[in-house]
Design a protein around this motif. Sequence first.
Motif, PDB file in Angstrom:
ATOM      1  N   UNK A  13       0.829  -1.094  -0.166  1.00 42.22           N
ATOM      2  CA  UNK A  13       0.125  -0.010   0.040  1.00 42.22           C
ATOM      3  C   UNK A  13       0.896   1.086  -0.166  1.00 42.22           C
ATOM      4  N   UNK A  14       0.432   2.309  -0.764  1.00 39.54           N
ATOM      5  CA  UNK A  14       1.235   3.546  -0.953  1.00 39.54           C
ATOM      6  C   UNK A  14       2.168   3.407  -2.156  1.00 39.54           C
ATOM      7  N   UNK A  15       2.466   2.217  -2.665  1.00 42.99           N
ATOM      8  CA  UNK A  15       3.502   2.139  -3.514  1.00 42.99           C
ATOM      9  C   UNK A  15       2.693   2.482  -4.934  1.00 42.99           C
ATOM     10  N   UNK A  85      -0.838   3.405  -4.255  1.00 41.96           N
ATOM     11  CA  UNK A  85      -2.141   2.457  -4.091  1.00 41.96           C
ATOM     12  C   UNK A  85      -2.479   2.011  -3.022  1.00 41.96           C
ATOM     13  N   UNK A  86      -4.027   1.309  -3.024  1.00 48.89           N
ATOM     14  CA  UNK A  86      -4.535   1.060  -1.820  1.00 48.89           C
ATOM     15  C   UNK A  86      -4.975  -0.479  -2.080  1.00 48.89           C
ATOM     16  N   UNK A  87      -5.143  -1.170  -0.955  1.00 48.50           N
ATOM     17  CA  UNK A  87      -5.701  -2.396  -0.970  1.00 48.50           C
ATOM     18  C   UNK A  87      -7.141  -2.809  -1.822  1.00 48.50           C
ATOM     19  N   UNK A  88      -7.779  -1.718  -1.990  1.00 44.07           N
ATOM     20  CA  UNK A  88      -9.123  -1.674  -2.671  1.00 44.07           C
ATOM     21  C   UNK A  88      -8.853  -1.512  -4.268  1.00 44.07           C
ATOM     22  N   UNK A  89      -7.522  -1.339  -4.458  1.00 46.05           N
ATOM     23  CA  UNK A  89      -6.993  -1.253  -5.885  1.00 46.05           C
ATOM     24  C   UNK A  89      -6.845  -2.755  -6.396  1.00 46.05           C
ATOM     25  N   UNK A 105      -8.921  -7.627 -23.748  1.00 48.77           N
ATOM     26  CA  UNK A 105      -7.849  -8.566 -23.836  1.00 48.77           C
ATOM     27  C   UNK A 105      -7.660  -9.308 -22.565  1.00 48.77           C
ATOM     28  N   UNK A 106      -6.588  -9.990 -22.408  1.00 50.89           N
ATOM     29  CA  UNK A 106      -5.808 -10.670 -21.329  1.00 50.89           C
ATOM     30  C   UNK A 106      -5.657  -9.548 -20.374  1.00 50.89           C
ATOM     31  N   UNK A 107      -6.022  -9.594 -19.265  1.00 46.49           N
ATOM     32  CA  UNK A 107      -5.695  -8.724 -18.092  1.00 46.49           C
ATOM     33  C   UNK A 107      -4.239  -8.923 -17.309  1.00 46.49           C
ATOM     34  N   UNK A 108      -4.114  -7.884 -16.589  1.00 41.11           N
ATOM     35  CA  UNK A 108      -2.868  -8.159 -15.641  1.00 41.11           C
ATOM     36  C   UNK A 108      -3.238  -8.021 -14.228  1.00 41.11           C
ATOM     37  N   UNK A 109      -2.746  -8.934 -13.210  1.00 40.33           N
ATOM     38  CA  UNK A 109      -3.357  -8.812 -11.834  1.00 40.33           C
ATOM     39  C   UNK A 109      -2.426  -7.683 -11.035  1.00 40.33           C
ATOM     40  N   UNK A 110      -3.045  -6.838 -10.373  1.00 42.27           N
ATOM     41  CA  UNK A 110      -2.433  -5.786  -9.209  1.00 42.27           C
ATOM     42  C   UNK A 110      -2.937  -6.484  -7.998  1.00 42.27           C
ATOM     43  N   UNK A 111      -2.001  -6.728  -7.053  1.00 38.53           N
ATOM     44  CA  UNK A 111      -2.338  -6.790  -5.812  1.00 38.53           C
ATOM     45  C   UNK A 111      -1.725  -6.097  -4.819  1.00 38.53           C
ATOM     46  N   UNK A 112      -2.677  -5.419  -4.144  1.00 39.82           N
ATOM     47  CA  UNK A 112      -2.026  -4.499  -3.108  1.00 39.82           C
ATOM     48  C   UNK A 112      -2.000  -4.715  -1.714  1.00 39.82           C
ATOM     49  N   UNK A 113      -0.987  -4.976  -0.983  1.00 40.24           N
ATOM     50  CA  UNK A 113      -1.165  -5.373   0.221  1.00 40.24           C
ATOM     51  C   UNK A 113      -1.047  -4.138   1.487  1.00 40.24           C
ATOM     52  N   UNK A 114      -1.744  -4.802   2.405  1.00 41.90           N
ATOM     53  CA  UNK A 114      -2.006  -3.465   3.491  1.00 41.90           C
ATOM     54  C   UNK A 114      -0.977  -3.463   4.399  1.00 41.90           C
TER      55      UNK A 114
END
Length: 114
Positions: A13-15, A85-89, A105-114
């Motif tokens: 988070x914050x990144x 960035x926030x976890x809800x993103x 098309x094909x997506x890309x996964x973004x995971x934001x950790x708190x």
Amino acid sequence: VQLQASGGGLVDAGGSLTLSCKTSGFTFATYWMYWLRQAPGKELETISRITTTGEPTYFLDSVKGRFTASRDNTKSTMFLHMTDLKPEDTALYYCAPDKTGATRGRGTLVTVSS
């Protein structure tokens, strides 16, 4: 029509992250382009729109001031620059030449950790 989003990953988070979307099979430079995302268990939502000349004209309220978009028509590629960035993103991110994402098309996964 092919669209391939890339650049996702795990971030604190914050990144920040910058996503890319490489396209082919249509005249990219003549289309307004959209970024969309789908969080786990939620519906697909449109988060940004960019005109043919590279002007971002729409951002979802929850990402305003944190995300911006750009494009390179010479490379048929667009970008989503994400900061604070926030976890809800956390979501699968897609690009599309239509606002509903029907042609995404094909997506890309973004995971934001708190």
